[in-house]
Scaffold this active site. Structure first.
Site, PDB file in Angstrom:
ATOM      1  CB  SER A 158      -0.854  -0.001   1.267  1.00  0.00           C
ATOM      2  OG  SER A 158      -1.467   1.256   1.456  1.00  0.00           O
ATOM      3  CE1 TYR A 166      -3.759  -2.052   5.456  1.00  0.00           C
ATOM      4  CE2 TYR A 166      -3.336   0.225   4.847  1.00  0.00           C
ATOM      5  CZ  TYR A 166      -3.649  -1.068   4.490  1.00  0.00           C
ATOM      6  OH  TYR A 166      -3.844  -1.396   3.169  1.00  0.00           O
TER       7      TYR A 166
END
Ligand SMILES: NC(=O)C1=CN([C@@H]2O[C@H](COP(=O)(O)OP(=O)(O)OC[C@H]3O[C@@H](n4cnc5c(N)ncnc54)[C@H](OP(=O)(O)O)[C@@H]3O)[C@@H](O)[C@H]2O)C=CC1
Ligand SMILES: O=CCS(=O)(=O)O
Length: 253
Positions: A138, A151
């Site tokens: 990501s 995350y």
């Protein structure tokens, strides 16, 4: 017929990737926890290509190893692994987060991904030249933002693990890519906000996020590059997303 193993095929990028690879005639091994969704996708795609569904939680290392090391011969050789299963939780600041949410992200995005990679690697090594491991990282793995805490850190792991795998797999022909998307409209934000549909809609409203099909197209591109090409990291954002200035804590006036 080449075959692809996709984790998290019940939604978002994984589901769109299953549809994209099916369109090109690949055999599909599709995994996820929600069996009814897997079965619906199997029904849709098995009219066109062979489909094997495995109801699996990637965090369960024994189940993952058992399922992948016992794949039917008809789904081999394995040409591509898409490590896509993953999630974000707890968009609030780190100091307000429930510890269990951090554990869930680590267990899924890190432990789950290494469980699947470890189990699939012998099959990919057997395939050799042209095989690929495509890991969903990501932009959050590279760029910090408030509420990114574990995350983003889990996706930084995905990037470095991908690079380190490349070093060890040098000479085997197996490619490894860290595919790092920015904001994309899937069930991702619904999961992150624990079912807050209004918050999810608000994030994607009035802009043009990436769509699952955009990422599926990149995954297909990566998996079908000439066998001598390895894209190490591919970062992709909507043209309507970019970085912000640094935040500064100022004295009150
Ligand atoms: N959408 C975005 O903005 C971005 C997403 N990503 C990453 O892309 C990947 C896919 O996300 P996206 O498609 O957007 O999100 P979705 O929530 O739409 O899909 C996530 C998928 O992961 C699966 N999954 C989650 N936990 C587990 C588990 N423990 N075991 C097995 N499968 C699991 C879900 O299946 P099930 O619940 O059935 O198990 C689902 O199929 C994730 O790794 C995410 O971090 C990266 C950058 C941007
Ligand atoms: O990985 C997901 C995209 S974002 O929420 O970090 O921008």
């Amino acid at each position: 017929m080449p075959s692809v193993l996709i984790t998290g095929a019940t939604s978002g990028f994984g589901k769109a990737a299953a549809q994209r690879f099916a369109k090109a005639g690949w055999s599909l091994i599709l995994t996820g926890r929600r069996e009814e969704r897997l079965k619906a996708l199997e029904k849709e795609l098995s009219e066109h290509v062979p489909v094997l569904t495995l109801t699996l939680d990637v965090r369960d290392s024994a189940a993952v190893t058992d399922a992948i090391s016992n794949l039917p011969e008809s789904f081999l050789p394995l040409t591509c692994l898409i490590n896509n299963a993953g999630l974000a939780l707890a968009p609030e600041p780190a100091q307000k987060v429930d510890l269990q949410d951090w554990h869930t992200m680590i267990d899924t995005n890190i432990t789950g991904l290494v469980n699947v990679t470890h189990a699939a690697m012998p099959l990919l090594l057997k395939t050799g030249a042209g095989a690929s491991i495509l890991n969903l990282g990501s932009v959050a793995g590279q760029w910090p933002y408030p509420g990114g805490h574990v995350y983003g850190a889990s996706k930084a792991f995905v990037q470095q693990f991908s690079y380190n795998l490349r070093c060890d797999l040098l000479g085997t022909g197996v490619r490894v890519t860290d595919l790092a998307p920015g904001m994309a409209e899937t069930e991702f934000t619904l999961v992150r906000t624990k079912g807050n549909q209004a918050a999810s809609d608000a994030l994607y409203q009035g802009t043009t996020p990436l769509q699952a099909e955009d990422i599926a197209e990149q995954l297909f591109y990566l998996a079908t590059l000439p066998a001598h090409i390895n894209i190490n990291r591919l970062e992709i954002m909507s043209v309507r997303q970019a970085w912000s200035p640094f935040a500064i804590d100022r004295d009150p006036k």
